[in-house]
Design a protein around this motif. Structure first.
Motif, mmCIF file in Angstrom:
data_model
loop_
_atom_site.group_PDB
_atom_site.id
_atom_site.type_symbol
_atom_site.label_atom_id
_atom_site.label_comp_id
_atom_site.label_asym_id
_atom_site.label_seq_id
_atom_site.Cartn_x
_atom_site.Cartn_y
_atom_site.Cartn_z
ATOM 1 N N ASN A 89 -25.663 -18.319 45.576
ATOM 2 C CA ASN A 89 -26.677 -17.316 45.766
ATOM 3 C C ASN A 89 -26.356 -16.406 47.084
ATOM 4 O OD1 ASN A 89 -28.708 -15.578 44.801
ATOM 5 N ND2 ASN A 89 -30.112 -16.529 46.104
ATOM 6 N N SER A 130 -23.280 -14.748 46.610
ATOM 7 C CA SER A 130 -23.030 -13.440 45.976
ATOM 8 C C SER A 130 -23.618 -12.293 46.919
ATOM 9 C CB SER A 130 -23.822 -13.723 44.994
ATOM 10 O OG SER A 130 -25.229 -13.767 44.812
ATOM 11 N N ALA A 131 -24.689 -12.602 47.868
ATOM 12 C CA ALA A 131 -25.380 -11.522 48.720
ATOM 13 C C ALA A 131 -24.199 -11.367 49.669
ATOM 14 C CB ALA A 131 -26.531 -12.372 49.523
ATOM 15 N N PHE A 188 -23.918 -5.268 39.447
ATOM 16 C CA PHE A 188 -23.682 -6.575 40.057
ATOM 17 C C PHE A 188 -24.984 -7.279 40.701
ATOM 18 C CE2 PHE A 188 -22.410 -9.794 43.499
ATOM 19 C CZ PHE A 188 -22.149 -10.916 42.737
ATOM 20 N N ASP A 189 -25.747 -5.919 41.487
ATOM 21 C CA ASP A 189 -27.150 -6.668 42.072
ATOM 22 C C ASP A 189 -28.097 -6.929 41.277
ATOM 23 O OD1 ASP A 189 -28.866 -7.105 44.342
ATOM 24 O OD2 ASP A 189 -29.136 -4.762 44.683
ATOM 25 N N CYS A 227 -27.682 -7.958 38.101
ATOM 26 C CA CYS A 227 -27.267 -8.946 37.447
ATOM 27 C C CYS A 227 -27.770 -10.419 38.060
ATOM 28 C CB CYS A 227 -25.801 -9.066 37.116
ATOM 29 S SG CYS A 227 -25.317 -7.949 35.752
ATOM 30 N N ARG A 228 -28.151 -10.129 39.452
ATOM 31 C CA ARG A 228 -28.366 -11.344 40.260
ATOM 32 C C ARG A 228 -29.731 -11.623 40.036
ATOM 33 N NH1 ARG A 228 -28.324 -10.202 45.324
ATOM 34 N NH2 ARG A 228 -28.153 -12.324 46.073
ATOM 35 N N ASN A 242 -31.415 -15.426 40.148
ATOM 36 C CA ASN A 242 -32.128 -15.722 41.158
ATOM 37 C C ASN A 242 -33.558 -16.220 40.961
ATOM 38 O OD1 ASN A 242 -32.739 -15.784 43.922
ATOM 39 N ND2 ASN A 242 -32.417 -13.950 44.338
#
Length: 280
Positions: free
Chosen positions: A173, A176-177, A188-189, A191-192, A196
């Motif tokens: 996580n 990805s950030a 993409f943001d 999709c997190r 999360n």
């Protein structure tokens, strides 16, 4: 044909100045290049998240540091997957778990220093409050638990092996950030969000279970060497409460995103139906 006498004014020359200005403005607007758009009027340029100009947000660190954070957190996530697999198969943690935990503590400490001292972040849209709220308590409590290993023969961290393995696993996580700092992308943001939410729910369950098991074992055995460790384990309840609040916030954000997407789809479908009606 008649020739215009010399010195006589044309219709454009005789026009009022206000009309000349409006004609020139119209000509300039018509001649200005237009951006390519789709049928619905959206720009064809790659979608990127809106820039957050909040004063609390830190400046993004340079790309090499962000890429380095992606690599380190991804490596820790792979190590965490191995620990989870070992615990699932044999019920025993790998001997390198404490070493991997030290690397995670060091990474968190470096990011805290970068945020507080230099005002930069490798985490997408984080502020100093996020680092002090998320990273700092983990660094302090995990370091104290590691320090208790000498007095407890390694049992201080072994009793929370499942939780440590999960924390290492979900380092993806943070990876990805950090990736969003290098490659900002709105899709993409979004999709997190759901992964999360699953991470926060998993942390809440794991922290609650680990706290219950450690407290029940100490109340049963009453081991003098484990009292300090058990006292530190009480902070897992605070962590569980924090992650539950994170889960609630992420749920609200996800609901807003879904409502915005559904309204956008409705506008798109209505526009397409209008186009089809014009073809009849």
């Amino acid at each position: 044909t008649r020739r215009r006498p010399a010195g006589s004014a044309t219709s454009s020359d005789a026009a009022p100045p206000e009309l000349k200005k409006s004609v020139n403005a119209t000509t300039e607007c018509a001649a200005a290049p237009r951006k390519p758009t789709t049928i619905n009027g959206a720009n064809n340029a790659p979608e990127s998240p809106p820039r957050d100009e909040s004063p609390g947000k830190l400046a993004t660190a340079r790309a090499p540091f962000c890429v380095g954070a992606v690599v380190v957190y991804s490596k820790l996530s792979v190590r965490g997957a191995r620990h989870v697999s070992a615990l699932w198969q044999s019920g025993a943690a790998l001997a390198t778990m404490d070493t991997d935990l030290c690397f995670l503590i060091a990474m968190y400490a470096v990011e805290i220093a970068a945020a507080v001292v230099f005002g930069v972040s490798t985490m997408y849209r984080w502020s100093r409050r996020h680092f002090l709220e998320h990273h700092l308590p983990f660094v302090v409590l995990a370091s104290l638990q590691l320090a208790q290993n000498a007095a407890t023969g390694g049992r201080a961290t072994a009793q929370h092996a499942e939780w440590i393995a999960l924390v290492l696993l979900i380092s993806i996580n943070e990876a990805s950030a950090a990736l969003l700092c290098v490659w900002p992308n709105a899709k993409f943001d979004r999709c997190r969000l759901v992964p999360n939410m699953l991470i926060q729910a998993g942390l809440f369950c794991c922290e609650t279970t680990s706290w219950l098991r450690a407290t029940a074992r100490q109340l049963r055995d009453r081991d003098p060497a484990m009292w300090v460790t058990t006292l530190l384990s009480q902070f897992l309840l605070c962590a569980a409460a924090v992650h539950l609040s994170y889960l609630h916030k992420l749920y609200k954000v996800n609901q807003k995103v879904r409502r915005a997407a559904s309204s956008s789809c409705l506008r798109s479908s209505s526009a397409e139906s209008d186009d089809d009606s014009n073809l009849d």
